[in-house]
Design a protein around this motif. Structure first.
Motif, mmCIF file in Angstrom:
data_model
loop_
_atom_site.group_PDB
_atom_site.id
_atom_site.type_symbol
_atom_site.label_atom_id
_atom_site.label_comp_id
_atom_site.label_asym_id
_atom_site.label_seq_id
_atom_site.Cartn_x
_atom_site.Cartn_y
_atom_site.Cartn_z
ATOM 1 N N ALA A 113 2.834 30.421 93.529
ATOM 2 C CA ALA A 113 2.537 31.014 92.209
ATOM 3 C C ALA A 113 4.003 31.547 92.552
ATOM 4 O O ALA A 113 4.089 31.117 91.007
ATOM 5 C CB ALA A 113 1.565 31.879 92.954
ATOM 6 N N GLU A 123 5.353 28.093 90.667
ATOM 7 C CA GLU A 123 5.081 27.482 89.353
ATOM 8 C C GLU A 123 5.353 28.530 88.606
ATOM 9 O O GLU A 123 6.147 27.933 87.438
ATOM 10 C CB GLU A 123 3.237 27.754 89.394
ATOM 11 N N THR A 124 5.234 30.059 88.717
ATOM 12 C CA THR A 124 5.936 30.598 87.443
ATOM 13 C C THR A 124 7.071 30.594 87.413
ATOM 14 O O THR A 124 7.473 30.428 85.853
ATOM 15 C CB THR A 124 5.894 32.275 88.047
ATOM 16 N N ALA A 166 1.954 28.869 84.355
ATOM 17 C CA ALA A 166 2.022 29.843 84.012
ATOM 18 C C ALA A 166 0.126 30.013 83.938
ATOM 19 O O ALA A 166 0.085 31.325 85.362
ATOM 20 C CB ALA A 166 2.056 30.998 83.254
ATOM 21 N N ALA A 211 -0.285 29.439 88.240
ATOM 22 C CA ALA A 211 -0.054 30.327 89.042
ATOM 23 C C ALA A 211 -0.599 31.795 89.251
ATOM 24 O O ALA A 211 -1.226 32.229 90.414
ATOM 25 C CB ALA A 211 1.694 30.792 88.707
ATOM 26 N N ALA A 243 3.286 36.059 85.936
ATOM 27 C CA ALA A 243 2.529 34.767 85.717
ATOM 28 C C ALA A 243 2.186 35.191 84.392
ATOM 29 O O ALA A 243 1.973 34.988 83.798
ATOM 30 C CB ALA A 243 1.988 34.218 86.920
ATOM 31 N N THR A 281 4.636 35.961 81.300
ATOM 32 C CA THR A 281 4.858 34.233 81.151
ATOM 33 C C THR A 281 4.321 33.515 80.211
ATOM 34 O O THR A 281 4.256 33.127 78.932
ATOM 35 C CB THR A 281 5.313 32.902 81.725
ATOM 36 N N THR A 282 2.377 33.478 80.991
ATOM 37 C CA THR A 282 1.288 33.266 80.292
ATOM 38 C C THR A 282 1.309 33.654 79.058
ATOM 39 O O THR A 282 0.553 33.287 77.618
ATOM 40 C CB THR A 282 0.504 33.175 81.160
#
Length: 461
Positions: free
Chosen positions: A227, A230-231, A249, A252, A262, A265-266
């Motif tokens: 996670a 990926e973030t 995101a 993650a 995460a 960011t999303t």
């Protein structure tokens, strides 16, 4: 019982045989070189047995004399070995207790008595490290790498020494060499940290998977680290490849539910895409269980086009989903203050500053701002500022004693992945302002100006 019975039977048979032999008439005569010996049968048998016994005794004495030098030298070797291991034991105890002089003395004795013993080399290296003799420590660890049974130990020692002198390339080289021999936890962790510090997230992912296969990390830790990676990738791609960033995101967030970086960011990518409604819903869902100032900031960004009164209403509604959380009350107070609704700002903070409570520094500073905005510089403002200087510190993103303005995937001190925690910092922590030129921070994570709105493909909406 059977053995005792057989012993009695044999003893009885010998007694019967001896009695029979004594009762036999006759004699034995031996004629050798003009000498003649004559004796009865019992006497002759007794003489024969005595001769055999004498030969056996003499043979045993001769054998013992022949083996005496070997036994003497063997005993000497055993004594040297025992003294050597005693020196190693005492030296390791001295290393553990920090007694430099005793450790070095024991290392010298151990090397003289047990020069080829691996533990001697370990003691010698540790004594050198304790004494600050890095050159001798590295030489000793290098010697260990030349032997099969101590090679991994030597590589780890060289890796530690390389990290101490801040030679990242050398540290990575030794970790890689050890990792190629065996999937050890320390080597896997070192490889992961190196790839993360370089911003090579693809190789960092491979290192996580290798650690999971080798059982150096458990499944939950692997999910958390995935996670984080990926973030980090999503943060890098959110400007130029927003569709990929959104996918990463979200992935993650599935791996690590409630992971603030995460989620932020999303939401940020969704807002820039124009999907404000979905971003608000995501934040509102998380706020009920995990309120956080970073979520508040991106929530406010989503409401940037609304009038102040509408912002305040939405924030109040959000705060009601977690009414007891200090973050909720801070958020309402900040928005109310920006709209100059001082009564509502005070009411939001009232439970946090009630008698018997210990408000944090941020709460005290907000109260000072409210007093200053409503009444101007005054005694209450100075009083709240003074309380803020003595108040408990609010949670921040902190790793290895360093406080960052925003979450970072790695520690700026050690390069460790997933090092930052959201907690109150100790008094020894210092603020780390992310800016160009700081070590161990990929450029994508340095503070940068706000990006222009970006467009995502319609299929990602």
């Amino acid at each position: 019982m059977l053995f005792l019975f057989l012993f009695i039977v044999v003893l009885a048979a010998l007694a019967i045989g001896l009695g029979w032999l004594i009762e036999q008439p006759g004699s034995l005569t031996l004629d050798v070189g003009g000498w003649q010996f004559e004796a009865s049968i019992p006497v002759a048998v007794a003489g024969l047995l005595a001769t055999i016994a004498a030969i056996i005794v003499l043979w045993a004495i001769a054998t013992a004399l022949v083996r005496l030098p070997g036994r003497w030298s063997g005993g000497s070797r055993l004594r040297r070995r025992d003294k050597g291991f005693e020196a190693v034991s005492q030296g390791l105890i001295a290393v553990g207790s920090g007694d430099v002089a005793r450790a070095r003395k024991a290392a010298v004795v151990a090397e003289r008595l047990l020069p080829s013993e691996p533990l001697t080399q370990v003691l010698k290296a540790q004594a050198a490290q304790l004494a600050g003799d890095r050159r001798l420590a590295e030489e000793t660890f290098h010697k260990m790498t030349l032997k099969h049974d101590t090679k991994l130990l030597g590589l780890r020692g060289l890796h530690i020494e390389a990290k101490r002198r801040e030679d990242a390339e050398a540290a990575q080289h030794f970790a890689q060499e050890a990792h190629d021999i065996a999937p050890l936890p320390w080597a896997g962790a070192a490889m992961l940290e190196h790839h993360a510090a370089q911003g090579d997230w693809a190789k960092a992912r491979e290192a996580i998977e290798a650690g999971l296969v080798a059982k150096a990390i458990d499944a939950q830790e692997a999910q958390n680290l995935r996670a984080v990676v990926e973030t980090a990738l999503a943060m890098e791609k959110e400007r130029d490849h927003p569709q990929d960033a959104l996918h990463l995101a979200r992935q993650a967030l599935k791996r690590r539910p409630g992971f603030w970086p995460a989620a932020v960011t999303t939401a940020r990518v969704l807002i820039r895409h124009g999907d404000r409604k979905r971003a608000l819903k995501l934040i509102e869902t998380l706020w009920t269980t995990k309120p956080h100032p970073d979520l508040a900031a991106v929530y406010l960004e989503a409401l940037s086009s609304e009038p102040n009164s509408a912002k305040l209403a939405r924030v109040e509604k959000l705060a009601k989903t977690a009414p007891d959380a200090p973050e909720s009350r801070h958020f309402v107070a900040e928005i109310a203050l920006s709209t100059r609704d001082f009564a509502k700002a005070r009411a939001a903070l009232a439970p946090l500053v009630a008698e018997g409570r210990h408000p944090t520094a941020h709460t005290c500073l907000l109260m000072a701002e409210i007093e200053d905005a409503e009444h101007g510089p005054s005694g209450p403002v100075r009083e709240w500022l003074a309380r803020a200087s003595r108040a408990p510190r609010d949670p921040v993103w902190i790793a290895d004693g360093v406080v960052a303005k925003t979450w970072l995937p790695i520690s700026p001190v050690t390069g460790k992945l997933d090092a930052f925690e959201w907690r109150a910092p100790p008094d020894s922590a210092h603020y780390y302002l992310t800016e160009e030129g700081k070590p161990n921070i990929p450029a994508a994570f340095l503070t940068r100006p706000a990006a222009e709105p970006i467009a995502l493909p319609a299929t990602e909406a």
